[in-house]
Scaffold this motif. Structure first.
Motif, PDB file in Angstrom:
ATOM      1  N   ARG A 165     -45.365  21.876  11.216  1.00 39.73           N
ATOM      2  CA  ARG A 165     -44.089  22.235  11.885  1.00 39.73           C
ATOM      3  C   ARG A 165     -42.802  21.434  11.136  1.00 39.73           C
ATOM      4  NH1 ARG A 165     -44.448  21.649  18.299  1.00 39.73           N
ATOM      5  NH2 ARG A 165     -46.167  22.628  17.691  1.00 39.73           N
ATOM      6  N   PHE A 166     -42.854  20.485  11.136  1.00 42.42           N
ATOM      7  CA  PHE A 166     -41.391  19.570  10.724  1.00 42.42           C
ATOM      8  C   PHE A 166     -41.341  20.137   9.310  1.00 42.42           C
ATOM      9  CE2 PHE A 166     -41.541  15.354  13.431  1.00 42.42           C
ATOM     10  CZ  PHE A 166     -41.309  16.272  14.441  1.00 42.42           C
ATOM     11  N   LEU A 167     -42.382  20.257   8.527  1.00 40.54           N
ATOM     12  CA  LEU A 167     -42.079  20.571   7.050  1.00 40.54           C
ATOM     13  C   LEU A 167     -41.563  21.995   6.988  1.00 40.54           C
ATOM     14  CD1 LEU A 167     -45.206  18.804   5.415  1.00 40.54           C
ATOM     15  CD2 LEU A 167     -42.762  18.213   5.455  1.00 40.54           C
ATOM     16  N   ALA A 169     -41.619   9.524   9.459  1.00 40.94           N
ATOM     17  CA  ALA A 169     -41.293   9.369   8.207  1.00 40.94           C
ATOM     18  C   ALA A 169     -40.577  10.708   7.851  1.00 40.94           C
ATOM     19  CB  ALA A 169     -42.474   9.086   7.293  1.00 40.94           C
ATOM     20  N   ILE A 170     -41.183  11.774   8.415  1.00 39.63           N
ATOM     21  CA  ILE A 170     -40.698  13.007   7.888  1.00 39.63           C
ATOM     22  C   ILE A 170     -39.271  13.525   9.020  1.00 39.63           C
ATOM     23  CG2 ILE A 170     -41.098  15.697   7.986  1.00 39.63           C
ATOM     24  CD1 ILE A 170     -44.109  14.990   7.973  1.00 39.63           C
ATOM     25  N   ALA A 171     -39.248  13.065  10.107  1.00 39.97           N
ATOM     26  CA  ALA A 171     -37.985  13.042  10.769  1.00 39.97           C
ATOM     27  C   ALA A 171     -37.050  12.158  10.325  1.00 39.97           C
ATOM     28  CB  ALA A 171     -38.581  12.821  12.446  1.00 39.97           C
ATOM     29  N   GLY A 172     -37.303  11.282   9.829  1.00 38.90           N
ATOM     30  CA  GLY A 172     -36.198  10.242   9.246  1.00 38.90           C
ATOM     31  C   GLY A 172     -35.670  10.931   7.928  1.00 38.90           C
ATOM     32  N   ARG A 173     -36.379  11.446   7.119  1.00 40.18           N
ATOM     33  CA  ARG A 173     -36.268  12.212   5.861  1.00 40.18           C
ATOM     34  C   ARG A 173     -35.436  13.537   6.256  1.00 40.18           C
ATOM     35  NH1 ARG A 173     -41.075  13.930   3.225  1.00 40.18           N
ATOM     36  NH2 ARG A 173     -40.750  16.169   3.902  1.00 40.18           N
TER      37      ARG A 173
END
Ligand code: GDG
Length: 470
Positions: A277-279, A320-324
């Motif tokens: 979902r994040f991606l 990590a994804i949220a931060g990116r």
């Protein structure tokens, strides 16, 4: 009227929260036990140095609960082990995460036996017994061995895996055989039921013998059926307008600052498709420059099973994804992905649902998914939001008026977000009306009544077993 004995791994009812305040299932069970006398039996959630089998009975509101403590080793092998490291990943198609260890299997059998021994003395001859979920598949077999002849039903809240996956489990036949000691086995969707009958046909050579789903195997007869679970719709409709719901709605609206909100609400679990979902959302931001600063994703992901490594690892990857995403796209006054691990009261959640323009529900595999239904129920009928729903949620079978997506396909999900954000009022409202009709009709009372009626319905007697007590 016969009593109803409900059995689940945990008894999620406490004096502090009271009935109905602790999620759909607890509310449904509590409501069933208000309609007819009975008991809700399960693990207290507490551990004791040495198992005693002592039952703590307590009256909470109109519901009588009976709870036992378990040993640390029980929790490790039965709950964290066989239930959450073996069956949960396997039944959610994650054989890569499925850990099978003999002690898990032994702990699972032991706790089911202990539950049966503790429960059996509480059972009166014409009680109906309703057992919930994958933690307790062998419970009926253990009760039968103690001479319990009552009607016993089982409802599986999670999906049933394809035969090719189930057969990777050592002892899969034993697990399925144990289920045949139930009189009725309920699944969330036709798809899950088809997977079971496919397994029975190919592995056991058994086929349904009646239109009502009766099937014989292992010298036993049971009945299979589909009972899609629903929600207490008024709780979310009225909850979103309650003082707490209204307050959280207003708070969200203020913090939106005119931006549209896409919302995800899930337990932090790999089956819920949070990473994908994040991606997909990242892809949406990359593809739609014009939408940046006009929208944000709020993901509420309450921590769950965080003593299991797969959950800790997933948490790290999501951080990590949220931060990116926020690092790459955020501005001084815009956080594109608000990612939160704390939980909210149900009315607060209802207010947050109402404030969301888009509900993004994209599990990779899910028995039903109640969040999809709760989101719909909490919407303002005059200005409803749009539901995006994974085709792999059991809910998709009933909620075809949502924007149905493949959660593995980032382009598909990104396009659905764009479509939802730009959908005209007439279409938005029409889709919501259709969804709301299902959510209101096929609610949690309908689910419970259908299951309990089917369990209590007259039927041919169970064939007598060699191992039945006299
Ligand atoms: C299993 C099956 C099946 C979440 N965050 C908060 C909160 N929640 C509540 C939601 C919803 C529940 O948790 C989650 O239900 P789901 O159905 O989405 O998923 P599972 O927990 O995996 O449930 C599932 C279900 O059993 C029932 O049969 O649908 O497929 O996996 O009710 O609202 N509730 C509150 N605060 C939160 O922050 N109060």
């Amino acid at each position: 009227m016969s009593r109803l004995i409900v059995v689940s791994n945990r008894v999620n009812l406490s004096r502090d929260t009271g009935a109905g305040a602790v999620g759909g299932l607890a509310a449904a069970i509590a409501a069933a036990l208000r309609e007819r006398p009975g008991i809700w039996f399960g693990w207290s959630g507490e551990t004791t140095p040495q198992y005693t089998g002592q039952i703590a009975m307590e009256r909470i509101g109109e519901v009588t609960v009976a709870r036992v403590d378990l040993e640390e080793q029980d929790v490790e092998e039965y709950y964290n082990g066989y239930a959450n490291k073996t069956l949960w990943p396997l039944f959610h198609n994650r054989i890569d995460l499925t850990a099978y260890e003999r002690p898990f299997d032994a702990g699972y059998a032991r706790v089911n036996r202990r539950f049966a021994e503790a429960l059996a003395p509480l059972i009166a001859p014409d009680d109906l017994i309703w057992v919930h979920d994958y933690h307790l598949a062998p419970l009926a077999r253990e009760l039968r061995a103690l001479g319990v002849k009552n009607r016993i039903g089982f409802f599986l809240h999670i999906p049933w895996p394809a035969r090719q996956l189930l057969t990777t489990l050592p002892g899969h036949r034993k697990l399925v055989e144990a289920l045949f000691h139930y009189d009725l086995i309920g699944f969330q969707t036709e798809d899950h039921l088809t997977a079971v009958t496919d397994y029975l046909a190919h592995e056991i050579g058994a086929a349904p013998i009646s239109a009502t789903g009766e099937v014989e195997a292992f010298g036993l007869r049971t009945q299979l059926g589909v009972f899609p679970i629903g929600i207490e719709a008024p709780d979310f409709r009225d909850g979103s307008r309650s003082p707490l719901g209204e307050e959280s709605f207003q708070r969200m609206r203020e913090s939106q600052a005119g931006r549209k909100m896409v919302l995800g609400v899930d337990r932090l679990d790999y089956s819920k498709g949070l990473e994908e979902r994040f991606l997909s959302y990242e892809q949406f931001l990359a593809a739609h420059e014009e939408q940046r600063e006009k929208v944000f994703l709020l993901q509420i992901a309450t921590l769950s099973r965080d003593s299991v490594e797969a959950y800790q690892e997933l948490r790290g990857r999501l951080d990590a994804i949220a931060g990116r995403v926020n690092g790459a796209y955020g501005t001084v006054d815009w956080v594109p992905l608000r990612y939160i691990n704390s939980g909210y009261r149900q009315d607060e959640l209802a207010g947050i649902y109402r404030a969301a323009h888009v509900g993004l529900v994209t599990p990779l595999r899910d028995g039903m998914n109640l969040v999809a239904k709760e989101y719909v129920a909490a919407q303002d009928p005059e200005d409803p939001g749009v539901l995006i729903l994974s085709r792999f949620a059991g809910a998709a079978a009933q909620m075809g008026s949502a924007l149905i997506v493949n959660p593995y396909d980032r382009d598909d999900v990104a396009a659905a977000i764009q479509r939802a954000l730009s959908m005209g009022y007439a279409e938005r409202r029409k889709r919501w009306e259709r969804l709301m009709e299902t959510v209101a009709r096929d609610d949690v009372s309908a689910w419970r009544t259908r299951f309990v009626d089917a369990l209590g319905a007259p039927r041919r007697p169970r064939p007598r077993l060699a191992n039945d007590a006299a």
